[in-house]
Design an enzyme around this catalytic site. Structure first.
Site, PDB file in Angstrom:
ATOM      1  CD  GLU A 131      -2.905  -1.172   2.360  1.00 14.79           C
ATOM      2  OE1 GLU A 131      -2.785  -0.316   3.246  1.00 14.79           O
ATOM      3  OE2 GLU A 131      -3.806  -2.036   2.364  1.00 14.79           O
ATOM      4  CG  ASN A 157      -0.680  -7.112  -1.319  1.00 14.50           C
ATOM      5  OD1 ASN A 157      -1.238  -7.779  -2.181  1.00 14.50           O
ATOM      6  ND2 ASN A 157      -1.209  -6.904  -0.122  1.00 14.50           N
ATOM      7  CG  HIS A 186      -9.974  -5.958   0.766  1.00  9.72           C
ATOM      8  ND1 HIS A 186     -10.209  -7.078   1.531  1.00  9.72           N
ATOM      9  CD2 HIS A 186      -8.666  -5.664   0.922  1.00  9.72           C
ATOM     10  CE1 HIS A 186      -9.091  -7.438   2.140  1.00  9.72           C
ATOM     11  NE2 HIS A 186      -8.136  -6.600   1.785  1.00  9.72           N
ATOM     12  CD  GLU A 239      -4.673  -7.991   1.868  1.00 14.04           C
ATOM     13  OE1 GLU A 239      -5.554  -7.256   2.347  1.00 14.04           O
ATOM     14  OE2 GLU A 239      -3.463  -7.728   1.937  1.00 14.04           O
ATOM     15  CG  ASP A 298     -12.790  -9.134   2.036  1.00  7.40           C
ATOM     16  OD1 ASP A 298     -12.674  -8.209   1.214  1.00  7.40           O
ATOM     17  OD2 ASP A 298     -12.447  -9.018   3.227  1.00  7.40           O
TER      18      ASP A 298
HETATM   19  C1  XIL Z   1      -6.361  -6.236   8.350  1.00  3.46           C
HETATM   20  C2  XIL Z   1      -6.694  -7.398   9.274  1.00  3.46           C
HETATM   21  O1  XIL Z   1      -7.581  -8.263   8.614  1.00  3.46           O
HETATM   22  C3  XIL Z   1      -7.277  -6.899  10.569  1.00  3.46           C
HETATM   23  O2  XIL Z   1      -7.431  -7.963  11.511  1.00  3.46           O
HETATM   24  C4  XIL Z   1      -6.405  -5.811  11.184  1.00  3.46           C
HETATM   25  O3  XIL Z   1      -7.039  -5.267  12.311  1.00  3.46           O
HETATM   26  C5  XIL Z   1      -6.120  -4.716  10.167  1.00  3.46           C
HETATM   27  O4  XIL Z   1      -5.553  -5.287   9.004  1.00  3.46           O
HETATM   28  N1  XIL Z   1      -5.040  -4.597   3.719  1.00  3.46           N
HETATM   29  C6  XIL Z   1      -4.035  -5.414   4.176  1.00  3.46           C
HETATM   30  C7  XIL Z   1      -4.275  -6.296   5.348  1.00  3.46           C
HETATM   31  O5  XIL Z   1      -2.973  -5.502   3.550  1.00  3.46           O
HETATM   32  O6  XIL Z   1      -3.124  -6.467   6.127  1.00  3.46           O
HETATM   33  C8  XIL Z   1      -5.392  -5.752   6.211  1.00  3.46           C
HETATM   34  O7  XIL Z   1      -5.668  -6.721   7.224  1.00  3.46           O
HETATM   35  C9  XIL Z   1      -6.627  -5.481   5.379  1.00  3.46           C
HETATM   36  C10 XIL Z   1      -6.334  -4.443   4.330  1.00  3.46           C
END
Ligand code: XIL
Length: 302
Positions: free
Chosen positions: A127, A170, A206, A235, A237
């Site tokens: 990020e 990422n 996401h 990641e 979802d």
């Molecule tokens: C999130 C986790 O799922 C949570 O448990 C934590 O509180 C915050 O981080 N982008 C990412 C992940 O790269 O590391 C993040 O994970 C979600 C967004």
């Protein structure tokens, strides 16, 4: 094949999930994890605040528990993440430039050496770009004190620490073609042209109603792959429920499978009840570990 992991394997891919060490004692969680998934990403346990809360003092216990579990079940492990502005202990932000550079390189080196041979791919930098139309870097201690070169330096340090690991950049909101993904694309292209070590780009993926699976998701994954890197859905979802959520999951999985260098998919959790999106239902299993329509759609798409 009857599970996510075996169906993905038949297509030459892995199918992973984020895992939290705190749930490894819960039988429903572990049996679902072990039955369905072929890869894991520690959800928080490898982040800087978890492994080096105090400068130079490393804590690997919780992450080790996840890695040991994965290894005992033959699952691969993605390492997440080495350099990120979030979940960063306060001491890092307090350092001057020279100290920060050495702390960043030491952190990368110590964590990667600890997991050498056990983590196949690392999110070296997470990020680092802003949302919106600017394509600019995000403000962070690394960006603000070390300048644009911090990403290149992190990747070079990572390559030296574990030459066999795949090194990934990422990010989120880079899933479709837009100003932010264009900026990451330009960076990867430049790295490849100059021989800066980078092997893969992770697309967090996401999604929700305001940010659905982009119509050009596959095309975007493909243009990165065409630069000579692997791509991974890291990641995934998708907020929602029922058939609409299922259709979106099917589309996302199909997009990856349509790109030969899309080597695997990771969903960001096993069950809705432990999703980081509290209150939402973005995953493949409900709170009782029952398969949702989204699960069936993913399996059908694999
Ligand atoms: C999130 C986790 O799922 C949570 O448990 C934590 O509180 C915050 O981080 N982008 C990412 C992940 O790269 O590391 C993040 O994970 C979600 C967004």
């Amino acid at each position: 094949a009857g599970t996510l992991g075996s169906a993905a394997a038949a297509k030459g891919r892995y199918f992973g999930t984020a895992v939290s060490a705190q749930y490894l004692g819960e039988s429903g969680y572990v049996s679902t994890l072990d039955r369905e998934f072929s890869s894991v990403t520690p959800e928080n346990e490898m982040k800087w605040d978890a492994v080096e809360a105090t400068r130079g003092a490393f804590t690997f216990g919780p992450a080790d528990r996840i890695v040991n579990h994965a290894q005992s079940r033959g699952m691969s492990v993605r390492g997440h993440t080495l350099v990120w502005h979030s979940q960063l202990p306060g001491w890092v932000a307090g350092l001057g430039a020279a100290d920060l550079r050495s702390a960043m390189n030491n952190h990368i080196t110590k964590v990667m050496q600890h997991y050498k041979g056990k983590v196949f791919a690392w999110d070296v930098v997470n990020e680092a770009f802003q949302d919106g139309s600017s394509g600019a870097r995000r403000s962070s201690p690394f960006q603000d004190k070390l300048g644009n070169g911090f990403i290149e330096e992190a990747f070079r340090t990572a390559r030296a620490a574990d030459p066999a690991a795949e090194l990934c950049y990422n990010d989120y909101n880079t899933d479709g073609v837009n100003a932010k993904s264009n900026a990451v694309y330009a960076m990867v292209k430049d790295f490849k042209a100059r021989g800066v070590p980078i092997d893969c780009v992770g697309f967090q993926s996401h999604f929700n109603s305001a940010s659905p699976v982009p119509s050009d998701y596959r095309a975007n994954l493909q243009r990165f792959a065409d630069l000579g890197v692997d791509v991974q859905v890291t990641e995934l979802d998708i907020e929602g429920s029922g058939s609409a959520q299922a259709a979106s999951y099917g589309n996302a999985v199909s997009a990856c499978l349509a790109v030969s260098r899309c080597t695997g998919i990771t969903v960001w959790g096993v069950t809705d009840k432990y999703s980081w999106r509290s209150g939402g239902t973005p995953l493949l299993f409900d709170g009782a570990y029952t398969k949702k329509p989204a699960y069936d759609a993913v399996l059908a798409a694999l």
